[in-house]
Design a protein around this motif. Structure first.
Motif, PDB file in Angstrom:
ATOM      1  N   TYR A  80      -3.828   5.771   6.583  1.00 61.32           N
ATOM      2  CA  TYR A  80      -4.796   5.495   5.527  1.00 61.32           C
ATOM      3  C   TYR A  80      -4.195   5.840   4.167  1.00 61.32           C
ATOM      4  O   TYR A  80      -3.358   6.743   4.057  1.00 61.32           O
ATOM      5  CB  TYR A  80      -6.062   6.342   5.732  1.00 61.32           C
ATOM      6  N   ASN A  81      -4.665   5.129   3.143  1.00 58.91           N
ATOM      7  CA  ASN A  81      -4.189   5.358   1.771  1.00 58.91           C
ATOM      8  C   ASN A  81      -2.669   5.316   1.725  1.00 58.91           C
ATOM      9  O   ASN A  81      -2.029   6.233   1.245  1.00 58.91           O
ATOM     10  CB  ASN A  81      -4.709   6.711   1.251  1.00 58.91           C
ATOM     11  N   CYS A  82      -2.116   4.253   2.234  1.00 60.82           N
ATOM     12  CA  CYS A  82      -0.675   4.186   2.441  1.00 60.82           C
ATOM     13  C   CYS A  82      -0.186   2.814   1.984  1.00 60.82           C
ATOM     14  O   CYS A  82       0.323   2.026   2.771  1.00 60.82           O
ATOM     15  CB  CYS A  82      -0.411   4.405   3.939  1.00 60.82           C
ATOM     16  N   SER A  83      -0.369   2.528   0.678  1.00 60.23           N
ATOM     17  CA  SER A  83      -0.221   1.141   0.228  1.00 60.23           C
ATOM     18  C   SER A  83       1.222   0.650   0.246  1.00 60.23           C
ATOM     19  O   SER A  83       1.450  -0.530   0.510  1.00 60.23           O
ATOM     20  CB  SER A  83      -0.846   0.970  -1.155  1.00 60.23           C
ATOM     21  N   CYS A  84       2.197   1.496  -0.026  1.00 59.21           N
ATOM     22  CA  CYS A  84       3.594   0.991  -0.031  1.00 59.21           C
ATOM     23  C   CYS A  84       3.968   0.493   1.361  1.00 59.21           C
ATOM     24  O   CYS A  84       4.547  -0.585   1.515  1.00 59.21           O
ATOM     25  CB  CYS A  84       4.568   2.076  -0.475  1.00 59.21           C
ATOM     26  N   LEU A  85       3.613   1.270   2.391  1.00 59.96           N
ATOM     27  CA  LEU A  85       3.936   0.867   3.767  1.00 59.96           C
ATOM     28  C   LEU A  85       3.071  -0.322   4.183  1.00 59.96           C
ATOM     29  O   LEU A  85       3.555  -1.266   4.818  1.00 59.96           O
ATOM     30  CB  LEU A  85       3.725   2.046   4.718  1.00 59.96           C
ATOM     31  N   ALA A  86       1.799  -0.306   3.788  1.00 57.03           N
ATOM     32  CA  ALA A  86       0.888  -1.404   4.145  1.00 57.03           C
ATOM     33  C   ALA A  86       1.375  -2.712   3.520  1.00 57.03           C
ATOM     34  O   ALA A  86       1.337  -3.766   4.160  1.00 57.03           O
ATOM     35  CB  ALA A  86      -0.529  -1.081   3.693  1.00 57.03           C
ATOM     36  N   GLN A  87       1.868  -2.648   2.277  1.00 58.54           N
ATOM     37  CA  GLN A  87       2.362  -3.873   1.630  1.00 58.54           C
ATOM     38  C   GLN A  87       3.631  -4.374   2.307  1.00 58.54           C
ATOM     39  O   GLN A  87       3.879  -5.576   2.368  1.00 58.54           O
ATOM     40  CB  GLN A  87       2.596  -3.627   0.139  1.00 58.54           C
ATOM     41  N   ASP A  88       4.422  -3.444   2.814  1.00 59.45           N
ATOM     42  CA  ASP A  88       5.626  -3.862   3.546  1.00 59.45           C
ATOM     43  C   ASP A  88       5.242  -4.543   4.866  1.00 59.45           C
ATOM     44  O   ASP A  88       5.830  -5.547   5.246  1.00 59.45           O
ATOM     45  CB  ASP A  88       6.522  -2.639   3.793  1.00 59.45           C
ATOM     46  N   LEU A  89       4.217  -3.991   5.529  1.00 59.21           N
ATOM     47  CA  LEU A  89       3.742  -4.602   6.778  1.00 59.21           C
ATOM     48  C   LEU A  89       3.124  -5.973   6.489  1.00 59.21           C
ATOM     49  O   LEU A  89       3.255  -6.914   7.266  1.00 59.21           O
ATOM     50  CB  LEU A  89       2.723  -3.667   7.437  1.00 59.21           C
ATOM     51  N   GLU A  90       2.481  -6.065   5.336  1.00 61.18           N
ATOM     52  CA  GLU A  90       1.878  -7.332   4.917  1.00 61.18           C
ATOM     53  C   GLU A  90       2.941  -8.439   4.800  1.00 61.18           C
ATOM     54  O   GLU A  90       2.669  -9.603   5.072  1.00 61.18           O
ATOM     55  CB  GLU A  90       1.170  -7.106   3.576  1.00 61.18           C
ATOM     56  N   LYS A  91       4.156  -8.069   4.411  1.00 59.84           N
ATOM     57  CA  LYS A  91       5.230  -9.071   4.324  1.00 59.84           C
ATOM     58  C   LYS A  91       5.539  -9.642   5.705  1.00 59.84           C
ATOM     59  O   LYS A  91       5.858 -10.828   5.842  1.00 59.84           O
ATOM     60  CB  LYS A  91       6.501  -8.443   3.746  1.00 59.84           C
ATOM     61  N   THR A 142      17.792   2.793   3.564  1.00 57.10           N
ATOM     62  CA  THR A 142      16.981   3.245   2.424  1.00 57.10           C
ATOM     63  C   THR A 142      15.512   3.249   2.816  1.00 57.10           C
ATOM     64  O   THR A 142      14.742   2.384   2.415  1.00 57.10           O
ATOM     65  CB  THR A 142      17.184   2.313   1.201  1.00 57.10           C
ATOM     66  N   PRO A 143      15.134   4.229   3.640  1.00 57.12           N
ATOM     67  CA  PRO A 143      13.727   4.277   4.071  1.00 57.12           C
ATOM     68  C   PRO A 143      12.799   4.598   2.912  1.00 57.12           C
ATOM     69  O   PRO A 143      13.237   5.092   1.872  1.00 57.12           O
ATOM     70  CB  PRO A 143      13.721   5.395   5.112  1.00 57.12           C
ATOM     71  N   LEU A 144      11.538   4.298   3.143  1.00 54.80           N
ATOM     72  CA  LEU A 144      10.506   4.631   2.174  1.00 54.80           C
ATOM     73  C   LEU A 144      10.235   6.133   2.241  1.00 54.80           C
ATOM     74  O   LEU A 144      10.150   6.700   3.317  1.00 54.80           O
ATOM     75  CB  LEU A 144       9.242   3.844   2.533  1.00 54.80           C
ATOM     76  N   SER A 145      10.100   6.740   1.090  1.00 55.12           N
ATOM     77  CA  SER A 145       9.818   8.173   1.052  1.00 55.12           C
ATOM     78  C   SER A 145       8.368   8.375   0.621  1.00 55.12           C
ATOM     79  O   SER A 145       7.982   7.980  -0.470  1.00 55.12           O
ATOM     80  CB  SER A 145      10.773   8.831   0.054  1.00 55.12           C
ATOM     81  N   ILE A 146       7.582   8.949   1.506  1.00 52.80           N
ATOM     82  CA  ILE A 146       6.159   9.157   1.184  1.00 52.80           C
ATOM     83  C   ILE A 146       5.708  10.523   1.700  1.00 52.80           C
ATOM     84  O   ILE A 146       6.390  11.139   2.524  1.00 52.80           O
ATOM     85  CB  ILE A 146       5.236   8.095   1.842  1.00 52.80           C
ATOM     86  N   LEU A 147       4.553  10.933   1.223  1.00 50.25           N
ATOM     87  CA  LEU A 147       3.922  12.112   1.796  1.00 50.25           C
ATOM     88  C   LEU A 147       3.058  11.650   2.952  1.00 50.25           C
ATOM     89  O   LEU A 147       2.261  10.723   2.803  1.00 50.25           O
ATOM     90  CB  LEU A 147       3.034  12.811   0.765  1.00 50.25           C
ATOM     91  N   VAL A 148       3.242  12.259   4.126  1.00 51.51           N
ATOM     92  CA  VAL A 148       2.378  11.961   5.267  1.00 51.51           C
ATOM     93  C   VAL A 148       1.701  13.272   5.663  1.00 51.51           C
ATOM     94  O   VAL A 148       2.378  14.230   6.019  1.00 51.51           O
ATOM     95  CB  VAL A 148       3.178  11.389   6.448  1.00 51.51           C
ATOM     96  N   ASN A 149       0.400  13.318   5.556  1.00 52.66           N
ATOM     97  CA  ASN A 149      -0.355  14.558   5.796  1.00 52.66           C
ATOM     98  C   ASN A 149       0.271  15.719   5.025  1.00 52.66           C
ATOM     99  O   ASN A 149       0.426  16.813   5.551  1.00 52.66           O
ATOM    100  CB  ASN A 149      -0.388  14.881   7.295  1.00 52.66           C
ATOM    101  N   GLY A 150       0.693  15.410   3.802  1.00 52.97           N
ATOM    102  CA  GLY A 150       1.195  16.463   2.938  1.00 52.97           C
ATOM    103  C   GLY A 150       2.657  16.817   3.134  1.00 52.97           C
ATOM    104  O   GLY A 150       3.186  17.659   2.415  1.00 52.97           O
ATOM    105  N   THR A 151       3.318  16.182   4.103  1.00 53.07           N
ATOM    106  CA  THR A 151       4.734  16.477   4.361  1.00 53.07           C
ATOM    107  C   THR A 151       5.587  15.312   3.894  1.00 53.07           C
ATOM    108  O   THR A 151       5.292  14.154   4.232  1.00 53.07           O
ATOM    109  CB  THR A 151       4.955  16.678   5.881  1.00 53.07           C
ATOM    110  N   SER A 152       6.656  15.587   3.156  1.00 57.15           N
ATOM    111  CA  SER A 152       7.476  14.464   2.696  1.00 57.15           C
ATOM    112  C   SER A 152       8.218  13.875   3.887  1.00 57.15           C
ATOM    113  O   SER A 152       8.806  14.592   4.690  1.00 57.15           O
ATOM    114  CB  SER A 152       8.439  14.916   1.599  1.00 57.15           C
TER     115      SER A 152
END
Ligand SMILES: *[C@@H]1O[C@H](CO)[C@@H](O)[C@H](O)[C@H]1NC(C)=O
Ligand SMILES: *[C@@H]1O[C@H](CO)[C@@H](O)[C@H](O)[C@H]1NC(C)=O
Ligand SMILES: *[C@@H]1O[C@H](CO)[C@@H](O)[C@H](O)[C@H]1NC(C)=O
Ligand SMILES: *[C@@H]1O[C@H](CO)[C@@H](O)[C@H](O)[C@H]1NC(C)=O
Ligand SMILES: *[C@@H]1O[C@H](CO)[C@@H](O)[C@H](O)[C@H]1NC(C)=O
Length: 407
Positions: free
Chosen positions: A238-249, A280-290
């Motif tokens: 949830y609230n994960c737009s960069c990954l969601a937009q990549d999946l949308e592709k 070059t993976p996407l770097s995000i916070l997941v449940n507060g962990t980078s």
């Protein structure tokens, strides 16, 4: 065939640790349609992929050292994004199966319902086939109600102003068309992708993208049995737009291929390419962990510029293991099960043997056993399970889960 089996399997569920020295382990065979054989193989691959995704998600953060982007620019060219995602593992546990999980997960049906409620603008679903009702499967099971309810909610969604698109494999046309027709009547846009013609395979992907912000990836088909009768695993973010937009592709790629007479472009246009991959993976916070994460795809013809291929992702995640590799799939055998001529194909099998031998990594395989499993699968699995020797620190174990005794 598979349907009956699933309905029947619960009371007899048995766990078998695969013996290393007996030839008695076989299942009865019966010819299953090519279609299901594909389904089985690719389900396996999908679960492996999920494993990759989860491992990247859950293990890598622990290993992640603080990155100095100036000095390590080449080493860690991680694409960053300010999303702070919430990740939830979700499961279907067959109803009536006594499964005392120490870590119960939310049900896939609840998460799908939740996603439908969250959707404000768009919902895109990539799917293999649709049998969400008793009518579709010619059954009268009370547990079909969960699927029937979700179908009704999806049918109503376009009326609330949400754009709903469904990409489905065109082998669906051999099944009941009732779900898809009802969805179309409700205003849902549906495209059938003829993967058989395009790649000689099937569209076996199952994912949801909501508002280009939330996503679900998992093993569950759009089938009421996947919600109440079959063991399934998925990941909601949830609230994960960069990954969601990549999946949308990836969805847009299926959507494009779902046009009549579509062909796979020789080179996918640049708007299908991705910056997020193994290097070059996407770097995000997941449940507060980078965390670092990327999505892979298959076959290679469905990998635009920048997209890591599934096989490469699977081999690399196994390679990254420091302690253990746990695999839970339907089928595991080092052959091309569906090729016309018999072909040995051992890339993943070899990788497991190699890390067990060279790096003393513990390997565990949890494999299904069906009346229609290839008998040779058990032969190959015994050869893997034979790689177990305390003195040489070789530690591979294989367990089959069988609907009935196999001895
Ligand atoms: C992430 O946090 C949510 C609560 O915000 C929790 O339900 C979920 O299980 C957590 N996910 C993981 C993978 O630990
Ligand atoms: C699960 O727990 C229940 C209640 O504690 C018990 O009756 C049942 O036997 C357990 N089932 C298994 C498979 O361990
Ligand atoms: C469903 O059952 C009916 C009656 O038993 C049978 O005539 C029909 O062929 C079945 N349809 C499917 C799709 O199996
Ligand atoms: C997304 O984040 C917003 C702001 O933190 C929060 O209010 C909302 O509940 C989150 N959505 C989901 C589905 O978790
Ligand atoms: C790329 O652009 C084409 C043409 O504008 C469009 O139809 C397609 O949906 C786009 N693809 C993606 C992934 O956005």
């Amino acid at each position: 065939m598979r349907e009956n089996l699933l309905a029947d399997m619960k009371p007899h569920l048995l766990y078998h640790k695969l013996p290393q020295d007996t030839s008695a382990v076989t299942c009865q065979t019966s010819k299953s349609p090519q279609f299901y054989k594909w389904a089985l193989l690719i389900t396996g691959i999908v679960v492996l992929l999920l494993l990759i995704l989860l491992t990247q998600l859950l293990l890598l953060p622990l290993l992640l050292v603080p990155v100095d982007y100036h000095n390590n620019a080449l080493l860690f060219q991680t694409e960053s994004c300010s999303d702070s995602c919430r990740a939830v593992l979700v499961e279907s546990i067959p109803q009536g199966l006594s499964f005392n999980s120490s870590m119960p997960s939310p049900a896939i049906a609840d998460v799908w319902t939740n996603m439908i409620v969250e959707a404000k603008h768009s919902l895109d679903i990539a799917s293999f086939y649709w049998t969400m009702t008793n009518e579709d499967t010619n059954t009268s099971e009370p547990t079909a109600q969960t699927g029937e309810q979700i179908l009704q909610e999806l049918i109503k969604l376009p009326k609330t102003g949400v754009s709903v698109r469904i990409a489905v494999d065109s082998s669906q046309s051999f099944k009941s068309q009732k779900d898809l027709q009802a969805l179309k009547d409700g205003g849902v846009l549906v495209r059938e992708v003829n993967m058989l013609k395009l790649t000689k395979g099937v569209l076996h992907t199952k994912f949801w993208v909501v508002d280009k912000t939330h996503l679900f990836i998992g093993s569950a088909n759009m089938d009421w049995r996947s919600l109440t009768q079959v063991k399934e695993l998925g990941l909601a973010m949830y609230n994960c737009s960069c990954l969601a937009q990549d999946l949308e592709k990836i969805f847009e790629m299926y959507w494009f291929l779902g046009q009549p007479d579509a062909v796979i472009p020789h080179h996918w246009p640049s708007n299908y390419s991705t910056a997020y991959n193994q290097d070059t993976p996407l770097s995000i916070l997941v449940n507060g962990t980078s965390s670092r994460i990327y999505l892979s795809s298959a076959p290679p013809a469905l990998c635009p510029d920048g997209r890591t291929q599934d096989l490469q992702a699977i081999l690399s995640i196994i390679e990254d293991a420091e302690e253990f590799v746990y695999i839970a799939v339907m089928n595991f055998l080092p052959v091309m099960e569906f090729s016309h001529h018999k072909r040995y194909w051992s890339d993943i099998d070899s990788q497991l043997r190699r890390i067990a031998y060279e790096r003393k990594i513990k390997v565990r395989l949890l494999i299904s056993c069906w009346p229609h499993s290839e008998p040779v699968m058990f032969t190959f699995l015994r050869s893997l399970a034979a790689i177990n020797d305390h003195k040489s620190k070789l530690d591979i174990e294989v367990v089959n889960i069988c609907p009935q005794p196999i001895y």
